[in-house]
Motif scaffolding. Sequence first.
Motif, PDB file in Angstrom:
ATOM      1  N   ARG A 179      -7.805  -4.999  -1.846  1.00  0.00           N
ATOM      2  CA  ARG A 179      -6.890  -6.064  -2.295  1.00  0.00           C
ATOM      3  C   ARG A 179      -6.030  -5.560  -3.454  1.00  0.00           C
ATOM      4  N   PHE A 180      -6.613  -4.744  -4.317  1.00  0.00           N
ATOM      5  CA  PHE A 180      -5.855  -4.165  -5.422  1.00  0.00           C
ATOM      6  C   PHE A 180      -4.684  -3.329  -4.869  1.00  0.00           C
ATOM      7  N   ARG A 181      -5.006  -2.527  -3.847  1.00  0.00           N
ATOM      8  CA  ARG A 181      -3.941  -1.688  -3.260  1.00  0.00           C
ATOM      9  C   ARG A 181      -2.856  -2.559  -2.615  1.00  0.00           C
ATOM     10  N   MET A 182      -3.276  -3.668  -1.991  1.00  0.00           N
ATOM     11  CA  MET A 182      -2.293  -4.557  -1.364  1.00  0.00           C
ATOM     12  C   MET A 182      -1.375  -5.170  -2.435  1.00  0.00           C
ATOM     13  N   VAL A 183      -1.991  -5.602  -3.537  1.00  0.00           N
ATOM     14  CA  VAL A 183      -1.199  -6.187  -4.626  1.00  0.00           C
ATOM     15  C   VAL A 183      -0.207  -5.145  -5.161  1.00  0.00           C
ATOM     16  N   GLU A 184      -0.650  -3.919  -5.304  1.00  0.00           N
ATOM     17  CA  GLU A 184       0.245  -2.852  -5.794  1.00  0.00           C
ATOM     18  C   GLU A 184       1.456  -2.701  -4.866  1.00  0.00           C
TER      19      GLU A 184
END
Length: 427
Positions: A179-184
């Motif tokens: 999810r962190f990568r998606m937000v980035e």
Amino acid sequence: MITVILGLQFGDEGKGKVTDYLSEKYSTVVRFNGGNNAGHTVVTDKGLHKFYLIPAGALRSRNVILGNGMVIDPFGLLDEIDKLKHVHADVQIKISRLAHVVTPLHKFLDKAEEEIRSKLRIGTTAQGIGPTYEDKYARTGVRMVDLLDREILTDKVETIFRMKKALLEGSEFNSDDARFRMVEKLLKAGKEISKYLDYTEDFIFDSYEKGENILFEGAQGTMLDIDFGLYPFVTSSNTLAGALSNGSGFPFRKVDRVIGVVKAYTSKVGAGPFPTEISGEDADRLRGYGNEYGTTTGRPRRVGWLDLNLLSYAIRINDVDTLAITKIDTLGQMDRVYVGERYSLDGEEIKYIPRSLDDLEKVKVSYREFKPWGDLSDIGKDGKRIEYSDLPREVKEYIEYIENRMKRPVEIISLGADRNKTIRKPL
Ligand code: GDP
Ligand code: IMO
Ligand code: MG
């Protein structure tokens, strides 16, 4: 002049072609509903252009607006902007800060929800449209402006994940890291998009006050409207004329005219009732002549005859002033041409659209037969403007029959995908 163009059937009526044709006279073109479930094809002497999120007037109008009523996939948007800039470098794109964002979570959810629906599967375009509108109305949605704020975006993504955990557990987003990568990725897209974000409702109103012409381009079609379409086999937004106010912020009382686009027959992608549907060889031929495969999904479209009961309902509910009829060239190639004139249910004529799915499936349609008009491809071949008087008698009979039955003038007749295969019928 403030005009709205709408589809009067199940989508893919040729709204894109009509919008492009008219956009020459409009400095601003506005989309106000849906997302890239829409696919609008425009063909000019420079080739074919497909629009998904950007209004189809973008080849000629100076300003194109993506209104707050839309749901926008930021990655699809950036691709589309890139392609558009190659063909119209000076176009000004303005996107509402209030429009909602389709994230990769929503695309996953669209497919997951369809699987659970089983018998009631809609046959969505799998673009995440439904789940994004769900989050909008649940007040957990991500708006375009949130793409500029890491903290808010992260909070919203986490909230959506928690709320929809049962469905998202099986997804690639079931880890903090993913999810962190998606937000980035979303933040990066947001940074690129930020220069297009605007207070579009103010821009549209200022253009109106300056006396400029504004064209609103509806996506989908009346029978896909979330309230008045053939629910539940509909899209997740309102597709009617009235939706332009909520979806753009422009007051509905200032709209001068409503143009309804109707295909000379009917097509539909996805599941659900379709009273005038045809099957077998006739359907294959009509699909073939009309190249009826979805612009967005490539799926073969279901096809059938024109349905006057649905059409008159759509005309009334949108308060349509004039009609634009497309694909006259396609229909004329059939050996036999029919129009669905009347519905009956359990042996009695009905003028309304039954709202129970059972009754809709039971409706019997009575048809009127028309003489086909054959191949029209020679008309307009010399590059000269096509006039109504150039049309064969059988086509005029078909058009005038629709005008009489629907009590509305046909203003535009389309004889081919190309921009110049269009007739402006004197009103
Ligand atoms: P929209 O979603 O309402 O904009 O319609 P689509 O673009 O999805 O589908 C209409 C298709 O028919 C596109 O491929 C158009 O290029 C094509 N088209 C539009 N008008 C005509 C017409 O009058 N004749 C033919 N043969 N094709 C047309
Ligand atoms: P344009 O603007 C045709 C249909 C889908 C499905 C239902 C729900 O090109 O006319 P969704 O992905 O919106 O949740 O799918 O609505 N649908 C369309 N069919 N043309 C469209 O747009 C459509 N947009 C959605 O096929 O049946
Ligand atoms: Mg389409």
